[in-house]
Scaffold this motif. Structure first.
Motif, PDB file in Angstrom:
ATOM      1  N   ALA A   1      39.106  26.522  49.340  1.00  0.00           N
ATOM      2  CA  ALA A   1      38.078  27.192  50.131  1.00  0.00           C
ATOM      3  C   ALA A   1      38.633  27.434  51.533  1.00  0.00           C
ATOM      4  O   ALA A   1      39.279  26.569  52.111  1.00  0.00           O
ATOM      5  CB  ALA A   1      36.818  26.347  50.200  1.00  0.00           C
ATOM      6  N   ILE A   2      38.389  28.622  52.069  1.00  0.00           N
ATOM      7  CA  ILE A   2      38.827  28.941  53.423  1.00  0.00           C
ATOM      8  C   ILE A   2      37.741  28.474  54.388  1.00  0.00           C
ATOM      9  O   ILE A   2      36.625  28.968  54.350  1.00  0.00           O
ATOM     10  CB  ILE A   2      39.079  30.451  53.592  1.00  0.00           C
ATOM     11  CG1 ILE A   2      40.143  30.934  52.601  1.00  0.00           C
ATOM     12  CG2 ILE A   2      39.490  30.764  55.033  1.00  0.00           C
ATOM     13  CD1 ILE A   2      40.354  32.432  52.582  1.00  0.00           C
ATOM     14  N   PRO A   3      38.062  27.517  55.244  1.00  0.00           N
ATOM     15  CA  PRO A   3      37.034  27.008  56.164  1.00  0.00           C
ATOM     16  C   PRO A   3      36.767  27.994  57.298  1.00  0.00           C
ATOM     17  O   PRO A   3      37.658  28.728  57.714  1.00  0.00           O
ATOM     18  CB  PRO A   3      37.656  25.717  56.696  1.00  0.00           C
ATOM     19  CG  PRO A   3      39.121  25.923  56.574  1.00  0.00           C
ATOM     20  CD  PRO A   3      39.333  26.821  55.396  1.00  0.00           C
TER      21      PRO A   3
ATOM     22  N   LYS B   1      39.282  35.792  47.730  1.00  0.00           N
ATOM     23  CA  LYS B   1      38.040  36.236  47.104  1.00  0.00           C
ATOM     24  C   LYS B   1      36.854  35.961  48.020  1.00  0.00           C
ATOM     25  O   LYS B   1      36.744  34.881  48.596  1.00  0.00           O
ATOM     26  CB  LYS B   1      37.822  35.516  45.776  1.00  0.00           C
ATOM     27  CG  LYS B   1      36.575  35.964  45.045  1.00  0.00           C
ATOM     28  CD  LYS B   1      36.448  35.280  43.703  1.00  0.00           C
ATOM     29  CE  LYS B   1      35.216  35.782  42.971  1.00  0.00           C
ATOM     30  NZ  LYS B   1      35.110  35.211  41.634  1.00  0.00           N
ATOM     31  N   ASP B   2      35.990  36.940  48.124  1.00  0.00           N
ATOM     32  CA  ASP B   2      34.731  36.818  48.851  1.00  0.00           C
ATOM     33  C   ASP B   2      33.665  36.509  47.804  1.00  0.00           C
ATOM     34  O   ASP B   2      33.368  37.337  46.943  1.00  0.00           O
ATOM     35  CB  ASP B   2      34.438  38.138  49.559  1.00  0.00           C
ATOM     36  CG  ASP B   2      33.165  38.119  50.377  1.00  0.00           C
ATOM     37  OD1 ASP B   2      32.168  37.510  49.923  1.00  0.00           O
ATOM     38  OD2 ASP B   2      33.156  38.727  51.450  1.00  0.00           O
ATOM     39  N   ALA B   3      33.118  35.307  47.834  1.00  0.00           N
ATOM     40  CA  ALA B   3      32.169  34.881  46.802  1.00  0.00           C
ATOM     41  C   ALA B   3      30.838  35.621  46.886  1.00  0.00           C
ATOM     42  O   ALA B   3      30.083  35.636  45.916  1.00  0.00           O
ATOM     43  CB  ALA B   3      31.929  33.376  46.893  1.00  0.00           C
ATOM     44  N   GLY B   4      30.544  36.244  48.026  1.00  0.00           N
ATOM     45  CA  GLY B   4      29.288  36.986  48.159  1.00  0.00           C
ATOM     46  C   GLY B   4      29.355  38.371  47.549  1.00  0.00           C
ATOM     47  O   GLY B   4      28.504  38.760  46.764  1.00  0.00           O
TER      48      GLY B   4
ATOM     49  N   TYR C   1      27.303  33.825  54.963  1.00  0.00           N
ATOM     50  CA  TYR C   1      26.389  33.109  54.080  1.00  0.00           C
ATOM     51  C   TYR C   1      27.075  32.657  52.802  1.00  0.00           C
ATOM     52  O   TYR C   1      26.568  31.834  52.091  1.00  0.00           O
ATOM     53  CB  TYR C   1      25.187  33.992  53.715  1.00  0.00           C
ATOM     54  CG  TYR C   1      24.329  34.293  54.910  1.00  0.00           C
ATOM     55  CD1 TYR C   1      23.540  33.300  55.489  1.00  0.00           C
ATOM     56  CD2 TYR C   1      24.322  35.555  55.483  1.00  0.00           C
ATOM     57  CE1 TYR C   1      22.755  33.565  56.597  1.00  0.00           C
ATOM     58  CE2 TYR C   1      23.532  35.831  56.589  1.00  0.00           C
ATOM     59  CZ  TYR C   1      22.756  34.834  57.145  1.00  0.00           C
ATOM     60  OH  TYR C   1      21.990  35.093  58.233  1.00  0.00           O
ATOM     61  N   TRP C   2      28.234  33.207  52.520  1.00  0.00           N
ATOM     62  CA  TRP C   2      28.915  32.876  51.283  1.00  0.00           C
ATOM     63  C   TRP C   2      30.324  32.373  51.563  1.00  0.00           C
ATOM     64  O   TRP C   2      30.883  32.573  52.624  1.00  0.00           O
ATOM     65  CB  TRP C   2      28.952  34.069  50.335  1.00  0.00           C
ATOM     66  CG  TRP C   2      29.367  35.343  51.003  1.00  0.00           C
ATOM     67  CD1 TRP C   2      30.624  35.765  51.259  1.00  0.00           C
ATOM     68  CD2 TRP C   2      28.497  36.350  51.518  1.00  0.00           C
ATOM     69  NE1 TRP C   2      30.621  36.957  51.905  1.00  0.00           N
ATOM     70  CE2 TRP C   2      29.313  37.352  52.076  1.00  0.00           C
ATOM     71  CE3 TRP C   2      27.119  36.519  51.573  1.00  0.00           C
ATOM     72  CZ2 TRP C   2      28.809  38.496  52.659  1.00  0.00           C
ATOM     73  CZ3 TRP C   2      26.611  37.661  52.164  1.00  0.00           C
ATOM     74  CH2 TRP C   2      27.450  38.634  52.693  1.00  0.00           C
ATOM     75  N   ALA C   3      30.886  31.754  50.581  1.00  0.00           N
ATOM     76  CA  ALA C   3      32.207  31.142  50.709  1.00  0.00           C
ATOM     77  C   ALA C   3      33.324  32.164  50.477  1.00  0.00           C
ATOM     78  O   ALA C   3      33.116  33.205  49.850  1.00  0.00           O
ATOM     79  CB  ALA C   3      32.343  30.003  49.701  1.00  0.00           C
ATOM     80  N   HIS C   4      34.484  31.832  50.974  1.00  0.00           N
ATOM     81  CA  HIS C   4      35.689  32.632  50.773  1.00  0.00           C
ATOM     82  C   HIS C   4      36.763  31.690  50.239  1.00  0.00           C
ATOM     83  O   HIS C   4      36.870  30.555  50.688  1.00  0.00           O
ATOM     84  CB  HIS C   4      36.135  33.261  52.089  1.00  0.00           C
ATOM     85  CG  HIS C   4      35.111  34.171  52.659  1.00  0.00           C
ATOM     86  ND1 HIS C   4      35.072  35.508  52.368  1.00  0.00           N
ATOM     87  CD2 HIS C   4      34.060  33.935  53.471  1.00  0.00           C
ATOM     88  CE1 HIS C   4      34.041  36.057  52.996  1.00  0.00           C
ATOM     89  NE2 HIS C   4      33.408  35.116  53.672  1.00  0.00           N
ATOM     90  N   TYR C   5      37.531  32.181  49.297  1.00  0.00           N
ATOM     91  CA  TYR C   5      38.546  31.353  48.647  1.00  0.00           C
ATOM     92  C   TYR C   5      39.902  32.029  48.702  1.00  0.00           C
ATOM     93  O   TYR C   5      40.004  33.254  48.651  1.00  0.00           O
ATOM     94  CB  TYR C   5      38.175  31.100  47.174  1.00  0.00           C
ATOM     95  CG  TYR C   5      36.890  30.349  47.031  1.00  0.00           C
ATOM     96  CD1 TYR C   5      36.871  28.958  47.102  1.00  0.00           C
ATOM     97  CD2 TYR C   5      35.684  31.022  46.876  1.00  0.00           C
ATOM     98  CE1 TYR C   5      35.678  28.259  47.001  1.00  0.00           C
ATOM     99  CE2 TYR C   5      34.490  30.329  46.777  1.00  0.00           C
ATOM    100  CZ  TYR C   5      34.492  28.954  46.845  1.00  0.00           C
ATOM    101  OH  TYR C   5      33.312  28.264  46.758  1.00  0.00           O
ATOM    102  N   ALA C   6      40.947  31.214  48.766  1.00  0.00           N
ATOM    103  CA  ALA C   6      42.324  31.681  48.645  1.00  0.00           C
ATOM    104  C   ALA C   6      42.902  30.983  47.425  1.00  0.00           C
ATOM    105  O   ALA C   6      42.601  29.819  47.178  1.00  0.00           O
ATOM    106  CB  ALA C   6      43.112  31.324  49.896  1.00  0.00           C
ATOM    107  N   TYR C   7      43.700  31.705  46.662  1.00  0.00           N
ATOM    108  CA  TYR C   7      44.310  31.048  45.510  1.00  0.00           C
ATOM    109  C   TYR C   7      45.705  31.581  45.232  1.00  0.00           C
ATOM    110  O   TYR C   7      46.060  32.693  45.626  1.00  0.00           O
ATOM    111  CB  TYR C   7      43.422  31.096  44.261  1.00  0.00           C
ATOM    112  CG  TYR C   7      42.932  32.444  43.817  1.00  0.00           C
ATOM    113  CD1 TYR C   7      43.594  33.153  42.832  1.00  0.00           C
ATOM    114  CD2 TYR C   7      41.780  33.003  44.357  1.00  0.00           C
ATOM    115  CE1 TYR C   7      43.131  34.383  42.405  1.00  0.00           C
ATOM    116  CE2 TYR C   7      41.306  34.219  43.935  1.00  0.00           C
ATOM    117  CZ  TYR C   7      41.992  34.918  42.959  1.00  0.00           C
ATOM    118  OH  TYR C   7      41.530  36.152  42.544  1.00  0.00           O
ATOM    119  N   ILE C   8      46.496  30.749  44.602  1.00  0.00           N
ATOM    120  CA  ILE C   8      47.855  31.092  44.198  1.00  0.00           C
ATOM    121  C   ILE C   8      47.871  31.195  42.678  1.00  0.00           C
ATOM    122  O   ILE C   8      47.217  30.405  41.989  1.00  0.00           O
ATOM    123  CB  ILE C   8      48.885  30.050  44.688  1.00  0.00           C
ATOM    124  CG1 ILE C   8      50.319  30.456  44.290  1.00  0.00           C
ATOM    125  CG2 ILE C   8      48.546  28.642  44.221  1.00  0.00           C
ATOM    126  CD1 ILE C   8      51.408  29.583  44.898  1.00  0.00           C
TER     127      ILE C   8
END
Length: 151
Positions: free
Chosen positions: A114-116, A138-141, A89-96
């Motif tokens: 954003a990780i699709p 990061k798990d946005a939820g 239900y929530w987005a997941h992100y990867a970042y450098i």
């Protein structure tokens, strides 16, 4: 007279075509940026993905974030992937992150993607060999964050 005119037109057209096509014949995908000149530029568009290797990886058990590094461009980026395609239900992100010291302070720049679900995507690059990099996910939820060590 007409024959000379058509010969001249033909020569001009041939020369114009050669001028356009000859540079394309030798096109290579050489890196077109280096170091900090690659900051916020796409690794594929600038030819930096050809020699890229994974330096660090972090995962939440399903998705992962990879620090990809191009030696020829002296730049890195994060590639986030979700091989399972778990629909949350929530987005997941990867970042450098780009830091001036290995202790993590100060943070100079950060880029995310954003990780699709069921695929992968990557961020733009951060460059320069005299810096320290790490990748996070990061798990946005739940707001949980997983980070790699510095490289």
């Amino acid at each position: 007279m007409r024959r000379n005119m058509s010969v001249r037109v033909s020569a001009v057209v041939t020369a114009a075509m050669a001028a356009v096509l000859i540079p394309l014949a030798g096109t290579s995908y050489a890196a077109s940026c280096s170091g900090t000149g690659c900051d916020n530029k796409g690794p594929v568009g600038y030819g930096c993905d050809a020699d890229a290797v994974t330096k660090k990886t972090v995962s939440d058990g399903i998705r992962k974030a990879e620090l990809r590094w191009s030696a020829k461009c002296a730049a890195g980026w994060v590639r986030g992937s979700d091989p399972v395609g778990k629909d949350d239900y929530w987005a997941h992100y990867a970042y450098i992150e780009k830091h001036s010291t290995e202790s993590g302070a100060p943070l100079l720049k950060s880029l995310s993607v954003a990780i699709p679900d069921g695929g992968s995507d990557w961020s733009n690059m951060l460059g320069g060999s005299n810096y320290y990099y790490r990748v996070c996910q990061k798990d946005a939820g739940t707001l949980e964050v997983w980070c790699s060590g510095y490289w």
